[in-house]
Design a protein around this motif. Structure first.
Motif, PDB file in Angstrom:
ATOM      1  N   PRO A  31      17.281 -38.457  46.485  1.00  0.00           N
ATOM      2  CA  PRO A  31      18.326 -37.478  46.142  1.00  0.00           C
ATOM      3  C   PRO A  31      17.829 -36.034  46.085  1.00  0.00           C
ATOM      4  CG  PRO A  31      18.552 -39.424  44.769  1.00  0.00           C
ATOM      5  CD  PRO A  31      17.308 -39.620  45.565  1.00  0.00           C
ATOM      6  N   MET A  32      16.585 -35.818  45.644  1.00  0.00           N
ATOM      7  CA  MET A  32      16.078 -34.454  45.588  1.00  0.00           C
ATOM      8  C   MET A  32      15.911 -33.857  46.993  1.00  0.00           C
ATOM      9  SD  MET A  32      15.939 -33.238  42.597  1.00  0.00           S
ATOM     10  CE  MET A  32      15.039 -31.757  43.052  1.00  0.00           C
ATOM     11  N   ARG A  33      15.496 -34.679  47.951  1.00  0.00           N
ATOM     12  CA  ARG A  33      15.386 -34.196  49.326  1.00  0.00           C
ATOM     13  C   ARG A  33      16.778 -33.911  49.898  1.00  0.00           C
ATOM     14  NH1 ARG A  33      10.051 -35.184  51.382  1.00  0.00           N
ATOM     15  NH2 ARG A  33      10.863 -34.544  53.416  1.00  0.00           N
ATOM     16  N   LEU A  34      17.727 -34.771  49.592  1.00  0.00           N
ATOM     17  CA  LEU A  34      19.101 -34.562  50.055  1.00  0.00           C
ATOM     18  C   LEU A  34      19.685 -33.287  49.463  1.00  0.00           C
ATOM     19  CD1 LEU A  34      21.746 -35.524  51.408  1.00  0.00           C
ATOM     20  CD2 LEU A  34      22.197 -36.850  49.335  1.00  0.00           C
ATOM     21  N   LEU A  35      19.539 -33.098  48.153  1.00  0.00           N
ATOM     22  CA  LEU A  35      20.090 -31.913  47.502  1.00  0.00           C
ATOM     23  C   LEU A  35      19.425 -30.635  48.003  1.00  0.00           C
ATOM     24  CD1 LEU A  35      20.441 -33.208  43.829  1.00  0.00           C
ATOM     25  CD2 LEU A  35      22.285 -32.754  45.463  1.00  0.00           C
ATOM     26  N   THR A  36      18.130 -30.719  48.284  1.00  0.00           N
ATOM     27  CA  THR A  36      17.434 -29.554  48.821  1.00  0.00           C
ATOM     28  C   THR A  36      18.020 -29.144  50.163  1.00  0.00           C
ATOM     29  OG1 THR A  36      15.384 -30.112  47.671  1.00  0.00           O
ATOM     30  CG2 THR A  36      15.198 -28.670  49.589  1.00  0.00           C
ATOM     31  N   MET A  37      18.257 -30.116  51.037  1.00  0.00           N
ATOM     32  CA  MET A  37      18.822 -29.813  52.341  1.00  0.00           C
ATOM     33  C   MET A  37      20.233 -29.254  52.207  1.00  0.00           C
ATOM     34  SD  MET A  37      17.910 -29.798  55.475  1.00  0.00           S
ATOM     35  CE  MET A  37      18.929 -28.600  56.292  1.00  0.00           C
ATOM     36  N   LEU A  38      21.024 -29.792  51.297  1.00  0.00           N
ATOM     37  CA  LEU A  38      22.386 -29.282  51.102  1.00  0.00           C
ATOM     38  C   LEU A  38      22.361 -27.869  50.539  1.00  0.00           C
ATOM     39  CD1 LEU A  38      24.213 -32.449  49.688  1.00  0.00           C
ATOM     40  CD2 LEU A  38      24.143 -31.590  52.040  1.00  0.00           C
ATOM     41  N   ALA A  39      21.421 -27.586  49.647  1.00  0.00           N
ATOM     42  CA  ALA A  39      21.312 -26.240  49.094  1.00  0.00           C
ATOM     43  C   ALA A  39      20.930 -25.240  50.177  1.00  0.00           C
ATOM     44  CB  ALA A  39      20.285 -26.220  47.958  1.00  0.00           C
ATOM     45  N   LEU A  40      19.974 -25.598  51.018  1.00  0.00           N
ATOM     46  CA  LEU A  40      19.585 -24.718  52.116  1.00  0.00           C
ATOM     47  C   LEU A  40      20.766 -24.476  53.068  1.00  0.00           C
ATOM     48  CD1 LEU A  40      16.045 -26.166  52.921  1.00  0.00           C
ATOM     49  CD2 LEU A  40      16.547 -23.863  52.080  1.00  0.00           C
ATOM     50  N   THR A  41      21.502 -25.526  53.368  1.00  0.00           N
ATOM     51  CA  THR A  41      22.659 -25.398  54.263  1.00  0.00           C
ATOM     52  C   THR A  41      23.706 -24.459  53.668  1.00  0.00           C
ATOM     53  OG1 THR A  41      22.286 -27.644  55.081  1.00  0.00           O
ATOM     54  CG2 THR A  41      24.455 -26.683  55.472  1.00  0.00           C
ATOM     55  N   TYR A  42      23.974 -24.608  52.389  1.00  0.00           N
ATOM     56  CA  TYR A  42      24.974 -23.775  51.716  1.00  0.00           C
ATOM     57  C   TYR A  42      24.573 -22.306  51.751  1.00  0.00           C
ATOM     58  CZ  TYR A  42      28.276 -22.352  48.044  1.00  0.00           C
ATOM     59  OH  TYR A  42      29.281 -21.746  47.332  1.00  0.00           O
ATOM     60  N   LEU A  43      23.309 -22.031  51.457  1.00  0.00           N
ATOM     61  CA  LEU A  43      22.843 -20.647  51.409  1.00  0.00           C
ATOM     62  C   LEU A  43      22.806 -20.019  52.806  1.00  0.00           C
ATOM     63  CD1 LEU A  43      19.987 -20.969  48.762  1.00  0.00           C
ATOM     64  CD2 LEU A  43      22.246 -19.948  48.440  1.00  0.00           C
ATOM     65  N   ILE A  44      22.361 -20.782  53.805  1.00  0.00           N
ATOM     66  CA  ILE A  44      22.310 -20.249  55.169  1.00  0.00           C
ATOM     67  C   ILE A  44      23.719 -20.023  55.708  1.00  0.00           C
ATOM     68  CG2 ILE A  44      21.678 -20.814  57.547  1.00  0.00           C
ATOM     69  CD1 ILE A  44      19.200 -22.213  56.450  1.00  0.00           C
ATOM     70  N   ALA A  45      24.613 -20.988  55.472  1.00  0.00           N
ATOM     71  CA  ALA A  45      25.975 -20.878  56.006  1.00  0.00           C
ATOM     72  C   ALA A  45      26.706 -19.667  55.439  1.00  0.00           C
ATOM     73  CB  ALA A  45      26.758 -22.160  55.708  1.00  0.00           C
TER      74      ALA A  45
END
Length: 386
Positions: free
Chosen positions: A276-290
């Motif tokens: 879950p921490m790897r998943l949340l990290t990727m989602l956080a990066l996606t949100y900030l980049i988008a």
């Protein structure tokens, strides 16, 4: 070269994917100093998460249009054609990589290469190893990303109609991810080892990308609006992830000695089943980049950014070439790891990846040009000319 880059699409996706492909080449080269600046050293997600999620985005965008225009069956057949292409590419890469490593191990008297890269079955049971590799039940090191992609893309072919109900699709995907982690569900392998990337877990990232990429006809794409508190939470998560990454990879003895209650949690952050921490990290990066990078940002039209976009638009050949080049770069760095060899290895490797991307982009453009029908001939005008 720049004329071969398709600039009528979201270059943020292509640039991030190109960067991920470059990072895969660097990270698969032991002793490469540039490996210290790749995301795996300061986030709990790395190039693989980006590669899988953006593959889902591209699939949702491209095949969603085909499905809406020509129906699910035709779109699914196109997806399975892509699956076959990926399978052929995987087998070709397997043969090439095995020959490359095996020849080097024999010439340099370095049998440790075979053991380290899990290619030793080809020395002890070559026929069985080849059969299991064809069945995707045996995956040497560095050759486990394409099998993951093949399986999740085949799952996508069946689940495509669910893109029209994205929240249901995501709920089912989350349920499968939870079951895969809770009950240790995975696909069978030859020697009892789990898949390095469990497709039943990693499919979640792929389908999140699908949900974001799909453009329903006459409707709005799935999006999460910007909220300052959500952005702050993402930055906080990334900061915590950076601290945990340092503890896991660089200060593990300190973590075990000084944080005995927290160390087991750190040790459990696995990659195989998408923690879950790897998943949340990727989602956080996606949100900030988008939300943080506009689609029309001027820097994305600069030459360095467009070179990354070119790599991202030719992902499959660039990925396959990067795997082979990474082992060649390793041999060079084992001979000498001084700054001069480091510079040559990285510059030549990047130049070869860009050159291959140019070649495949040019070939693709030529094929598209051939398919276009010639303009109709105009009948000569009749009558008097005065």
């Amino acid at each position: 070269m720049l004329a071969l880059i398709r600039q009528d699409r979201d270059l943020r996706v292509d640039i991030v994917r190109g960067f991920a492909l470059w990072a895969i080449f660097v990270n698969h080269t032991p002793g490469n100093w540039l490996g210290y600046i790749t995301p795996r050293n300061y986030t709990l997600a790395d190039a693989t998460e980006a590669f899988v999620m953006l593959a889902g985005y591209a699939a949702g965008l491209a095949y969603g249009i085909v499905m809406d225009r020509q129906g699910w069956f035709f779109a699914a057949s196109r997806v399975m054609g892509r699956v076959f292409t990926l399978y052929v590419a995987h087998i070709f890469l397997l043969v090439l990589f095995t020959a490359q490593v095996g020849f080097s191990a024999e010439r340099l008297d370095a049998a440790a290469y075979l053991d380290e890269l899990h290619l030793d079955p080809f020395a002890t049971e070559p026929y069985r190893a080849l059969l299991e590799a064809l069945l995707l039940r045996y995956q040497p090191s560095f050759l486990n990303i394409l099998p993951l992609y093949i399986v999740v893309l085949a799952m996508f072919a069946l689940a495509m109609p669910l893109m029209r109900r994205p929240w249901l699709m995501l709920a089912l995907s989350v349920g499968l991810w939870v079951c895969a982690r809770a009950f240790d569900l995975t696909l069978p392998s030859w020697r009892g080892e789990d898949w390095f990337f469990n497709p039943l877990a990693w499919q979640l990232l792929f389908f999140i990308g699908c949900a974001i990429g799909y453009r329903p006809p006459g409707g709005a794409a799935l999006s999460v609006p910007w909220r300052p508190w959500a952005g702050a939470l993402c930055w906080l998560l990334l900061a915590a992830g950076a601290a945990m990454t340092v503890l896991i990879y660089f200060q593990w003895d300190f973590a075990e000695a000084s944080l005995p209650a927290f160390a087991p949690f750190l040790a459990a952050i696995d990659k195989a089943s998408l923690h879950p921490m790897r998943l949340l990290t990727m989602l956080a990066l996606t949100y900030l980049i988008a939300h943080g990078i506009p689609r029309d940002a001027a820097w994305m039209r600069t030459r360095p950014a467009l070179l990354l976009a070119l790599l991202g638009q030719q992902a499959l050949p660039v990925f396959c070439a990067g795997i082979g080049l990474s082992f060649a770069a390793r041999l060079a760095l084992e001979f000498s790891d001084g700054w001069a060899v480091q510079a040559v290895v990285n510059l030549v490797g990047a130049a070869l990846l860009v050159g291959l991307a140019v070649l495949t982009a040019w070939y693709g453009a030529e094929k598209r040009a051939v398919r276009r029908p010639p303009p109709p001939l105009q009948a000569p005008a009749t009558g008097d000319s005065r």
